[in-house]
Scaffold this motif. Structure first.
Motif, mmCIF file in Angstrom:
data_model
loop_
_atom_site.group_PDB
_atom_site.id
_atom_site.type_symbol
_atom_site.label_atom_id
_atom_site.label_comp_id
_atom_site.label_asym_id
_atom_site.label_seq_id
_atom_site.Cartn_x
_atom_site.Cartn_y
_atom_site.Cartn_z
ATOM 1 N N LEU A 9 44.439 43.761 42.248
ATOM 2 C CA LEU A 9 44.082 42.520 42.928
ATOM 3 C C LEU A 9 42.561 42.380 43.007
ATOM 4 O O LEU A 9 42.021 41.294 42.778
ATOM 5 C CB LEU A 9 44.690 42.466 44.327
ATOM 6 C CG LEU A 9 44.361 41.212 45.134
ATOM 7 C CD1 LEU A 9 44.845 39.953 44.417
ATOM 8 C CD2 LEU A 9 44.958 41.298 46.519
ATOM 9 N N GLN A 10 41.872 43.464 43.288
ATOM 10 C CA GLN A 10 40.415 43.427 43.361
ATOM 11 C C GLN A 10 39.809 43.051 42.012
ATOM 12 O O GLN A 10 38.874 42.246 41.942
ATOM 13 C CB GLN A 10 39.862 44.772 43.850
ATOM 14 C CG GLN A 10 40.266 45.110 45.270
ATOM 15 C CD GLN A 10 39.871 44.043 46.272
ATOM 16 O OE1 GLN A 10 38.761 43.519 46.236
ATOM 17 N NE2 GLN A 10 40.774 43.706 47.174
ATOM 18 N N ARG A 11 40.357 43.606 40.921
ATOM 19 C CA ARG A 11 39.877 43.259 39.581
ATOM 20 C C ARG A 11 40.145 41.785 39.281
ATOM 21 O O ARG A 11 39.290 41.079 38.756
ATOM 22 C CB ARG A 11 40.545 44.134 38.517
ATOM 23 C CG ARG A 11 39.840 45.455 38.289
ATOM 24 C CD ARG A 11 40.341 46.137 37.023
ATOM 25 N NE ARG A 11 41.743 46.496 37.090
ATOM 26 C CZ ARG A 11 42.227 47.594 37.645
ATOM 27 N NH1 ARG A 11 41.400 48.466 38.180
ATOM 28 N NH2 ARG A 11 43.513 47.836 37.659
ATOM 29 N N PHE A 12 41.341 41.324 39.639
ATOM 30 C CA PHE A 12 41.695 39.929 39.412
ATOM 31 C C PHE A 12 40.750 39.003 40.162
ATOM 32 O O PHE A 12 40.250 38.019 39.608
ATOM 33 C CB PHE A 12 43.147 39.672 39.842
ATOM 34 C CG PHE A 12 43.536 38.218 39.794
ATOM 35 C CD1 PHE A 12 43.830 37.622 38.584
ATOM 36 C CD2 PHE A 12 43.584 37.463 40.953
ATOM 37 C CE1 PHE A 12 44.175 36.276 38.528
ATOM 38 C CE2 PHE A 12 43.927 36.118 40.907
ATOM 39 C CZ PHE A 12 44.227 35.532 39.690
ATOM 40 N N LEU A 13 40.481 39.322 41.415
ATOM 41 C CA LEU A 13 39.583 38.493 42.221
ATOM 42 C C LEU A 13 38.161 38.494 41.649
ATOM 43 O O LEU A 13 37.507 37.455 41.613
ATOM 44 C CB LEU A 13 39.584 38.960 43.669
ATOM 45 C CG LEU A 13 40.893 38.728 44.434
ATOM 46 C CD1 LEU A 13 40.819 39.362 45.816
ATOM 47 C CD2 LEU A 13 41.217 37.249 44.532
ATOM 48 N N ALA A 14 37.711 39.653 41.183
ATOM 49 C CA ALA A 14 36.382 39.729 40.580
ATOM 50 C C ALA A 14 36.320 38.889 39.305
ATOM 51 O O ALA A 14 35.335 38.179 39.064
ATOM 52 C CB ALA A 14 36.024 41.186 40.277
ATOM 53 N N GLN A 15 37.367 38.944 38.492
ATOM 54 C CA GLN A 15 37.407 38.144 37.267
ATOM 55 C C GLN A 15 37.411 36.655 37.582
ATOM 56 O O GLN A 15 36.726 35.869 36.915
ATOM 57 C CB GLN A 15 38.633 38.506 36.426
ATOM 58 C CG GLN A 15 38.551 39.865 35.790
ATOM 59 C CD GLN A 15 39.867 40.283 35.136
ATOM 60 O OE1 GLN A 15 40.918 39.720 35.399
ATOM 61 N NE2 GLN A 15 39.791 41.299 34.291
ATOM 62 N N GLU A 16 38.176 36.252 38.573
ATOM 63 C CA GLU A 16 38.224 34.843 38.953
ATOM 64 C C GLU A 16 36.879 34.371 39.493
ATOM 65 O O GLU A 16 36.448 33.248 39.220
ATOM 66 C CB GLU A 16 39.334 34.600 39.985
ATOM 67 C CG GLU A 16 40.734 34.748 39.419
ATOM 68 C CD GLU A 16 41.022 33.794 38.272
ATOM 69 O OE1 GLU A 16 40.799 32.576 38.432
ATOM 70 O OE2 GLU A 16 41.439 34.264 37.198
ATOM 71 N N LYS A 17 36.211 35.231 40.234
ATOM 72 C CA LYS A 17 34.887 34.886 40.748
ATOM 73 C C LYS A 17 33.902 34.710 39.587
ATOM 74 O O LYS A 17 33.105 33.772 39.581
ATOM 75 C CB LYS A 17 34.395 35.974 41.703
ATOM 76 C CG LYS A 17 33.095 35.652 42.363
ATOM 77 C CD LYS A 17 32.708 36.722 43.371
ATOM 78 C CE LYS A 17 31.390 36.405 44.011
ATOM 79 N NZ LYS A 17 30.986 37.446 44.962
ATOM 80 N N GLU A 18 33.973 35.596 38.603
ATOM 81 C CA GLU A 18 33.101 35.473 37.431
ATOM 82 C C GLU A 18 33.389 34.187 36.667
ATOM 83 O O GLU A 18 32.462 33.501 36.231
ATOM 84 C CB GLU A 18 33.269 36.680 36.506
ATOM 85 C CG GLU A 18 32.604 37.932 37.018
ATOM 86 C CD GLU A 18 32.760 39.095 36.060
ATOM 87 O OE1 GLU A 18 32.908 38.875 34.839
ATOM 88 O OE2 GLU A 18 32.727 40.240 36.531
ATOM 89 N N LYS A 19 34.665 33.853 36.495
ATOM 90 C CA LYS A 19 35.028 32.609 35.814
ATOM 91 C C LYS A 19 34.452 31.402 36.546
ATOM 92 O O LYS A 19 33.925 30.478 35.926
ATOM 93 C CB LYS A 19 36.554 32.461 35.710
ATOM 94 C CG LYS A 19 37.204 33.368 34.706
ATOM 95 C CD LYS A 19 38.703 33.130 34.721
ATOM 96 C CE LYS A 19 39.464 34.189 33.963
ATOM 97 N NZ LYS A 19 40.919 33.976 34.049
ATOM 98 N N ALA A 20 34.562 31.406 37.859
ATOM 99 C CA ALA A 20 34.039 30.292 38.656
ATOM 100 C C ALA A 20 32.525 30.194 38.508
ATOM 101 O O ALA A 20 31.977 29.091 38.390
ATOM 102 C CB ALA A 20 34.423 30.468 40.123
ATOM 103 N N MET A 21 31.839 31.328 38.481
ATOM 104 C CA MET A 21 30.385 31.325 38.324
ATOM 105 C C MET A 21 29.994 30.792 36.948
ATOM 106 O O MET A 21 29.037 30.027 36.823
ATOM 107 C CB MET A 21 29.833 32.732 38.541
ATOM 108 C CG MET A 21 29.863 33.171 39.983
ATOM 109 S SD MET A 21 29.418 34.894 40.259
ATOM 110 C CE MET A 21 27.803 34.980 39.532
ATOM 111 N N VAL A 22 30.715 31.184 35.906
ATOM 112 C CA VAL A 22 30.432 30.699 34.557
ATOM 113 C C VAL A 22 30.660 29.187 34.489
ATOM 114 O O VAL A 22 29.841 28.449 33.938
ATOM 115 C CB VAL A 22 31.279 31.444 33.507
ATOM 116 C CG1 VAL A 22 31.225 30.744 32.162
ATOM 117 C CG2 VAL A 22 30.829 32.891 33.373
#
Length: 77
Positions: free
Chosen positions: A10-23
């Motif tokens: 879940l932590q990895r998923f949340l980090a990936q989603e945060k990166e996608k949002a930043m991009v």
């Protein structure tokens, strides 16, 4: 606290989603800034060579500056 909320997956998923949002946010800002700077008249079916050159240079400068800022933040940690 529910243990599933702190799972590594879940932590990895949340980090990936945060990166996608930043991009996505960066692309939107880059598009807006460079469009406003480089497209000064109503665009036709194609960009002029000067508009194309301006857009490419603007995007490159924006990405270069973003990389510099990211390196600076990383060095502060």
């Amino acid at each position: 606290m529910d243990s599933s909320l702190s799972s590594p997956e879940l932590q990895r998923f949340l980090a990936q989603e945060k990166e996608k949002a930043m991009v996505n946010e960066m692309v939107a800002k880059l598009t807006s800034e460079c469009w406003d700077k480089c497209i000064t008249s109503t665009p036709g079916s194609k960009f002029s060579s000067s508009e194309s050159s301006c857009l490419a240079n603007c995007a490159q400068r924006y990405l270069d500056m973003t990389a510099i800022i990211m390196k600076r933040f990383q060095s502060m940690q």
